[in-house]
Design a protein around this motif. Structure first.
Motif, PDB file in Angstrom:
ATOM      1  N   MET A 159      51.809  16.140 -18.332  1.00 19.38           N
ATOM      2  CA  MET A 159      52.109  15.196 -17.254  1.00 19.38           C
ATOM      3  C   MET A 159      51.009  15.253 -16.207  1.00 19.38           C
ATOM      4  SD  MET A 159      55.527  15.032 -14.906  1.00 19.38           S
ATOM      5  CE  MET A 159      55.316  16.748 -14.442  1.00 19.38           C
ATOM      6  N   LYS A 160      50.474  14.102 -15.840  1.00 18.59           N
ATOM      7  CA  LYS A 160      49.382  14.045 -14.870  1.00 18.59           C
ATOM      8  C   LYS A 160      49.918  14.312 -13.470  1.00 18.59           C
ATOM      9  CE  LYS A 160      45.450  11.150 -13.626  1.00 18.59           C
ATOM     10  NZ  LYS A 160      44.505  12.128 -14.131  1.00 18.59           N
ATOM     11  N   PRO A 161      49.234  15.180 -12.682  1.00 18.74           N
ATOM     12  CA  PRO A 161      49.719  15.445 -11.327  1.00 18.74           C
ATOM     13  C   PRO A 161      49.663  14.179 -10.486  1.00 18.74           C
ATOM     14  CG  PRO A 161      47.517  16.323 -11.604  1.00 18.74           C
ATOM     15  CD  PRO A 161      47.984  15.876 -12.960  1.00 18.74           C
ATOM     16  N   ARG A 162      50.646  13.975  -9.629  1.00 19.95           N
ATOM     17  CA  ARG A 162      50.665  12.762  -8.822  1.00 19.95           C
ATOM     18  C   ARG A 162      51.342  13.036  -7.493  1.00 19.95           C
ATOM     19  NH1 ARG A 162      55.747  10.213  -9.128  1.00 19.95           N
ATOM     20  NH2 ARG A 162      57.155  11.186 -10.627  1.00 19.95           N
ATOM     21  N   ILE A 163      51.028  12.226  -6.513  1.00 16.74           N
ATOM     22  CA  ILE A 163      51.736  12.301  -5.242  1.00 16.74           C
ATOM     23  C   ILE A 163      53.012  11.484  -5.365  1.00 16.74           C
ATOM     24  CG2 ILE A 163      50.407  10.368  -4.282  1.00 16.74           C
ATOM     25  CD1 ILE A 163      50.752  11.695  -1.551  1.00 16.74           C
ATOM     26  N   ILE A 164      54.128  12.026  -4.955  1.00 20.23           N
ATOM     27  CA  ILE A 164      55.398  11.308  -5.016  1.00 20.23           C
ATOM     28  C   ILE A 164      55.616  10.521  -3.728  1.00 20.23           C
ATOM     29  CG2 ILE A 164      57.895  11.564  -5.283  1.00 20.23           C
ATOM     30  CD1 ILE A 164      57.364  14.102  -6.864  1.00 20.23           C
ATOM     31  N   GLU A 165      55.364  11.158  -2.617  1.00 19.48           N
ATOM     32  CA  GLU A 165      55.485  10.460  -1.338  1.00 19.48           C
ATOM     33  C   GLU A 165      54.710  11.243  -0.288  1.00 19.48           C
ATOM     34  OE1 GLU A 165      59.273  10.877   0.819  1.00 19.48           O
ATOM     35  OE2 GLU A 165      59.966  11.972  -0.924  1.00 19.48           O
ATOM     36  N   GLN A 198      36.889  16.994  -0.500  1.00 14.42           N
ATOM     37  CA  GLN A 198      37.819  18.037  -0.904  1.00 14.42           C
ATOM     38  C   GLN A 198      38.972  18.126   0.080  1.00 14.42           C
ATOM     39  OE1 GLN A 198      37.224  22.568  -0.572  1.00 14.42           O
ATOM     40  NE2 GLN A 198      36.627  22.122  -2.685  1.00 14.42           N
ATOM     41  N   ILE A 199      40.195  18.212  -0.449  1.00 13.10           N
ATOM     42  CA  ILE A 199      41.387  18.360   0.375  1.00 13.10           C
ATOM     43  C   ILE A 199      42.076  19.654  -0.021  1.00 13.10           C
ATOM     44  CG2 ILE A 199      43.588  17.349   1.081  1.00 13.10           C
ATOM     45  CD1 ILE A 199      42.544  14.640   0.278  1.00 13.10           C
ATOM     46  N   SER A 200      42.476  20.435   0.965  1.00 10.61           N
ATOM     47  CA  SER A 200      43.205  21.674   0.720  1.00 10.61           C
ATOM     48  C   SER A 200      44.580  21.580   1.362  1.00 10.61           C
ATOM     49  CB  SER A 200      42.446  22.874   1.303  1.00 10.61           C
ATOM     50  OG  SER A 200      41.187  23.027   0.668  1.00 10.61           O
ATOM     51  N   THR A 210      46.359  25.609  -7.377  1.00 13.92           N
ATOM     52  CA  THR A 210      46.922  24.618  -8.279  1.00 13.92           C
ATOM     53  C   THR A 210      46.361  23.246  -7.925  1.00 13.92           C
ATOM     54  OG1 THR A 210      48.941  25.933  -8.128  1.00 13.92           O
ATOM     55  CG2 THR A 210      49.078  23.881  -9.327  1.00 13.92           C
ATOM     56  N   LEU A 211      46.131  22.418  -8.917  1.00 11.84           N
ATOM     57  CA  LEU A 211      45.574  21.084  -8.687  1.00 11.84           C
ATOM     58  C   LEU A 211      46.667  20.020  -8.675  1.00 11.84           C
ATOM     59  CD1 LEU A 211      42.388  21.136 -10.961  1.00 11.84           C
ATOM     60  CD2 LEU A 211      42.549  21.622  -8.500  1.00 11.84           C
ATOM     61  N   ALA A 212      46.447  18.989  -7.859  1.00 11.77           N
ATOM     62  CA  ALA A 212      47.319  17.812  -7.833  1.00 11.77           C
ATOM     63  C   ALA A 212      46.457  16.651  -7.335  1.00 11.77           C
ATOM     64  CB  ALA A 212      48.527  18.044  -6.937  1.00 11.77           C
ATOM     65  N   HIS A 213      47.074  15.492  -7.108  1.00 10.19           N
ATOM     66  CA  HIS A 213      46.357  14.335  -6.564  1.00 10.19           C
ATOM     67  C   HIS A 213      46.964  13.954  -5.223  1.00 10.19           C
ATOM     68  CE1 HIS A 213      44.734  12.850 -10.693  1.00 10.19           C
ATOM     69  NE2 HIS A 213      44.012  13.805 -10.167  1.00 10.19           N
ATOM     70  N   TYR A 214      46.105  13.492  -4.327  1.00  7.53           N
ATOM     71  CA  TYR A 214      46.548  13.064  -2.995  1.00  7.53           C
ATOM     72  C   TYR A 214      45.724  11.859  -2.588  1.00  7.53           C
ATOM     73  CZ  TYR A 214      47.509  13.255   2.046  1.00  7.53           C
ATOM     74  OH  TYR A 214      47.878  12.957   3.336  1.00  7.53           O
ATOM     75  N   ASN A 215      46.362  10.700  -2.399  1.00 10.86           N
ATOM     76  CA  ASN A 215      45.654   9.464  -2.040  1.00 10.86           C
ATOM     77  C   ASN A 215      44.485   9.187  -2.982  1.00 10.86           C
ATOM     78  OD1 ASN A 215      47.362   9.010   0.084  1.00 10.86           O
ATOM     79  ND2 ASN A 215      45.939   9.631   1.677  1.00 10.86           N
ATOM     80  N   GLY A 216      44.696   9.437  -4.264  1.00 16.40           N
ATOM     81  CA  GLY A 216      43.651   9.190  -5.245  1.00 16.40           C
ATOM     82  C   GLY A 216      42.597  10.277  -5.318  1.00 16.40           C
ATOM     83  N   LYS A 217      42.741  11.320  -4.521  1.00 14.69           N
ATOM     84  CA  LYS A 217      41.790  12.425  -4.508  1.00 14.69           C
ATOM     85  C   LYS A 217      42.425  13.673  -5.105  1.00 14.69           C
ATOM     86  CE  LYS A 217      38.487  10.378  -2.045  1.00 14.69           C
ATOM     87  NZ  LYS A 217      37.086  10.235  -2.493  1.00 14.69           N
ATOM     88  N   GLU A 218      41.580  14.527  -5.673  1.00 12.05           N
ATOM     89  CA  GLU A 218      42.072  15.807  -6.163  1.00 12.05           C
ATOM     90  C   GLU A 218      42.325  16.723  -4.979  1.00 12.05           C
ATOM     91  OE1 GLU A 218      40.832  17.804 -10.116  1.00 12.05           O
ATOM     92  OE2 GLU A 218      39.594  18.751  -8.571  1.00 12.05           O
ATOM     93  N   ILE A 219      43.400  17.483  -5.065  1.00 11.63           N
ATOM     94  CA  ILE A 219      43.780  18.351  -3.955  1.00 11.63           C
ATOM     95  C   ILE A 219      44.008  19.758  -4.476  1.00 11.63           C
ATOM     96  CG2 ILE A 219      46.162  17.572  -4.218  1.00 11.63           C
ATOM     97  CD1 ILE A 219      46.618  18.175  -1.280  1.00 11.63           C
TER      98      ILE A 219
END
Length: 205
Positions: A1-7, A66-68, A30-39
């Motif tokens: 499952m691809k990481p995604r922002i839920i809200e 980069q977003i942390s 851990t990696l995820a996505h935030y506003n289309g960016k990797e976080i």
């Protein structure tokens, strides 16, 4: 499952995100996505669903490289999650995986090596054996580099926020370093950094 922002959740001037987490990244987060960016999410475990606080971004919110973020609440917990034994875990940031049981840590380390080997075609079939467990998970380090702030207080700077955290006892350091640290706490205002080395074999420091 691809990481995604839920809200996305806003609380005054701070930003929070509701995320699903996937694999461990190259920084140990851990990696995820935030506003289309990797976080990069500290304090998470692959497969978890969490609320995260955005603690740093390079550039502006739309073009940052980069977003942390750090986990503030676990909504769906991994079976490998444990209570971190160190009271400084999180704000200190020196240890990244104390919230993960040690057996699973070994598995994650092996998978990280396999992941990066597969990046090279000529090494793709190289076998990676199981990670060898350490007989001593804590108290093994004989070298500490400490930051000095606020009138001689000793501690570490958080790697993402750069906030200073006073440390009176580090679980990774051997007993000699911790004893020296306690003796010097609040007495080193003339400098900004301090290094302690302590030999387990000779007791010299």
């Amino acid at each position: 499952m691809k990481p995604r922002i839920i809200e996305k959740i806003s609380r005054e001037s701070e930003e929070f995100a509701h995320l699903q987490l996937e694999e461990m990244g190259p920084l140990g987060d851990t990696l995820a996505h935030y506003n289309g960016k990797e976080i990069n999410v500290s304090g998470g475990i692959p497969g978890e669903e969490v609320i995260c606080k955005i603690i740093r971004s390079r550039g502006n919110r739309n073009t940052c490289e980069q977003i942390s973020a750090t986990v503030t609440k676990v909504l769906r917990s991994s079976p490998h999650r444990i209570k971190p034994p160190c009271p400084y875990f999180g704000p200190c940031s020196g240890c990244q995986w104390q919230h993960i049981n040690y057996k699973y840590q070994l598995s994650l380390k092996r998978e990280t090596v396999r992941h990066w080997i597969r990046k090279f075609k000529e090494l793709g079939n190289v076998p990676v054996p199981a990670t060898v467990a350490s007989p001593q998970q804590f108290g093994y380090r004989n070298h500490a580099r400490l930051t000095v702030r606020q009138g001689g207080k000793l501690g570490f700077n958080n790697r993402a926020t750069r906030k200073f955290v006073q440390i009176n006892h580090c679980m990774l350091m051997n007993p000699g370093i911790n004893k020296t640290l306690q003796n010097l706490q609040g007495r080193c205002s003339e400098t900004t950094n301090l290094t302690i080395r302590h030999s387990t074999n000779t007791s010299e420091y």
